[in-house]
Write a protein that holds these residues in place. Structure first.
Motif, PDB file in Angstrom:
ATOM      1  N   LEU A 188       0.867  -1.176   0.000  1.00  0.00           N
ATOM      2  CA  LEU A 188       0.000   0.000   0.000  1.00  0.00           C
ATOM      3  C   LEU A 188       0.905   1.227   0.000  1.00  0.00           C
ATOM      4  CD1 LEU A 188      -2.710  -0.913   2.660  1.00  0.00           C
ATOM      5  CD2 LEU A 188      -2.743  -1.331   0.210  1.00  0.00           C
ATOM      6  N   VAL A 189       0.676   2.118  -0.926  1.00  0.00           N
ATOM      7  CA  VAL A 189       1.482   3.324  -1.034  1.00  0.00           C
ATOM      8  C   VAL A 189       0.575   4.536  -0.923  1.00  0.00           C
ATOM      9  CG1 VAL A 189       3.060   4.661  -2.460  1.00  0.00           C
ATOM     10  CG2 VAL A 189       3.190   2.156  -2.463  1.00  0.00           C
ATOM     11  N   GLU A 190       0.853   5.357   0.072  1.00  0.00           N
ATOM     12  CA  GLU A 190       0.052   6.552   0.333  1.00  0.00           C
ATOM     13  C   GLU A 190       0.708   7.778  -0.273  1.00  0.00           C
ATOM     14  OE1 GLU A 190      -0.856   4.719   4.727  1.00  0.00           O
ATOM     15  OE2 GLU A 190       0.994   5.675   4.086  1.00  0.00           O
ATOM     16  N   SER A 191      -0.112   8.757  -0.549  1.00  0.00           N
ATOM     17  CA  SER A 191       0.389  10.040  -1.024  1.00  0.00           C
ATOM     18  C   SER A 191      -0.622  11.123  -0.676  1.00  0.00           C
ATOM     19  CB  SER A 191       0.629  10.010  -2.535  1.00  0.00           C
ATOM     20  OG  SER A 191      -0.568   9.735  -3.225  1.00  0.00           O
ATOM     21  N   SER A 208      -4.358   9.741  -0.930  1.00  0.00           N
ATOM     22  CA  SER A 208      -4.599   8.582  -1.788  1.00  0.00           C
ATOM     23  C   SER A 208      -3.794   7.409  -1.266  1.00  0.00           C
ATOM     24  CB  SER A 208      -4.172   8.872  -3.232  1.00  0.00           C
ATOM     25  OG  SER A 208      -4.882   9.948  -3.770  1.00  0.00           O
ATOM     26  N   CYS A 209      -4.305   6.223  -1.510  1.00  0.00           N
ATOM     27  CA  CYS A 209      -3.587   5.008  -1.120  1.00  0.00           C
ATOM     28  C   CYS A 209      -3.870   3.941  -2.169  1.00  0.00           C
ATOM     29  CB  CYS A 209      -4.040   4.544   0.252  1.00  0.00           C
ATOM     30  SG  CYS A 209      -3.355   2.958   0.758  1.00  0.00           S
ATOM     31  N   ALA A 210      -2.822   3.532  -2.843  1.00  0.00           N
ATOM     32  CA  ALA A 210      -2.956   2.546  -3.909  1.00  0.00           C
ATOM     33  C   ALA A 210      -2.381   1.209  -3.469  1.00  0.00           C
ATOM     34  CB  ALA A 210      -2.240   3.032  -5.164  1.00  0.00           C
ATOM     35  N   ALA A 211      -3.158   0.170  -3.670  1.00  0.00           N
ATOM     36  CA  ALA A 211      -2.710  -1.193  -3.374  1.00  0.00           C
ATOM     37  C   ALA A 211      -2.188  -1.832  -4.648  1.00  0.00           C
ATOM     38  CB  ALA A 211      -3.853  -2.016  -2.813  1.00  0.00           C
ATOM     39  N   SER A 212      -1.097  -2.544  -4.511  1.00  0.00           N
ATOM     40  CA  SER A 212      -0.519  -3.218  -5.667  1.00  0.00           C
ATOM     41  C   SER A 212       0.087  -4.546  -5.230  1.00  0.00           C
ATOM     42  CB  SER A 212       0.557  -2.350  -6.326  1.00  0.00           C
ATOM     43  OG  SER A 212       1.628  -2.125  -5.431  1.00  0.00           O
ATOM     44  N   GLY A 213       0.384  -5.379  -6.220  1.00  0.00           N
ATOM     45  CA  GLY A 213       0.966  -6.672  -5.915  1.00  0.00           C
ATOM     46  C   GLY A 213       0.061  -7.793  -6.354  1.00  0.00           C
ATOM     47  N   SER A 214       0.241  -8.916  -5.715  1.00  0.00           N
ATOM     48  CA  SER A 214      -0.497 -10.117  -6.074  1.00  0.00           C
ATOM     49  C   SER A 214      -1.834 -10.141  -5.342  1.00  0.00           C
ATOM     50  CB  SER A 214       0.342 -11.349  -5.718  1.00  0.00           C
ATOM     51  OG  SER A 214      -0.296 -12.529  -6.137  1.00  0.00           O
TER      52      SER A 214
END
Length: 120
Positions: free
Chosen positions: A4-7, A21-27
């Protein structure tokens, strides 16, 4: 793994606005609830707002009417629009997501935190 990466944090004057904002990425197989907590200096972590995969929301009482949580399921992203910010809103804001990974069990993931400072 899931990240999870916030900005969007920063310095704002009282009465101002910020959008996190918070974007989830990965599997990722599926994301259930997403949301935000915060931890102010010298205080315990507290819930700010949450949102289900179907868009049902809940807010801490002190945020109702000022903060709006939303999400874009296509982008695996949750947002927090913060208006009428007060000095007491100064805190590190953490996003979370309840995620089933493609190869990992369902569990909560957390972002690294983003600083929000409300100051004149």
């Amino acid at each position: 793994q899931v990240q999870l990466v916030e900005s969007g944090g920063g310095l704002v004057q009282p009465g101002g606005s910020l959008r996190l904002s918070c974007a989830a990425s990965g599997s990722i197989f599926s994301i259930y609830a997403m949301g935000w907590y915060r931890r102010a200096p010298g205080k315990q972590r507290e819930l700010v707002a949450g949102i289900t995969s179907r868009g049902h929301t809940n807010y801490a009482d002190s945020m109702k009417g000022r903060f709006t949580i939303s999400r874009d399921n296509a982008k695996n992203t949750v947002y927090l629009q913060m208006n009428s910010l007060k000095l007491d809103d100064t805190a590190v804001y953490y996003c979370y997501a309840d995620v089933s990974g493609a190869t990992t069990p369902r569990r909560d993931y957390w972002g690294q935190g983003t600083q929000v400072t409300v100051s004149s």
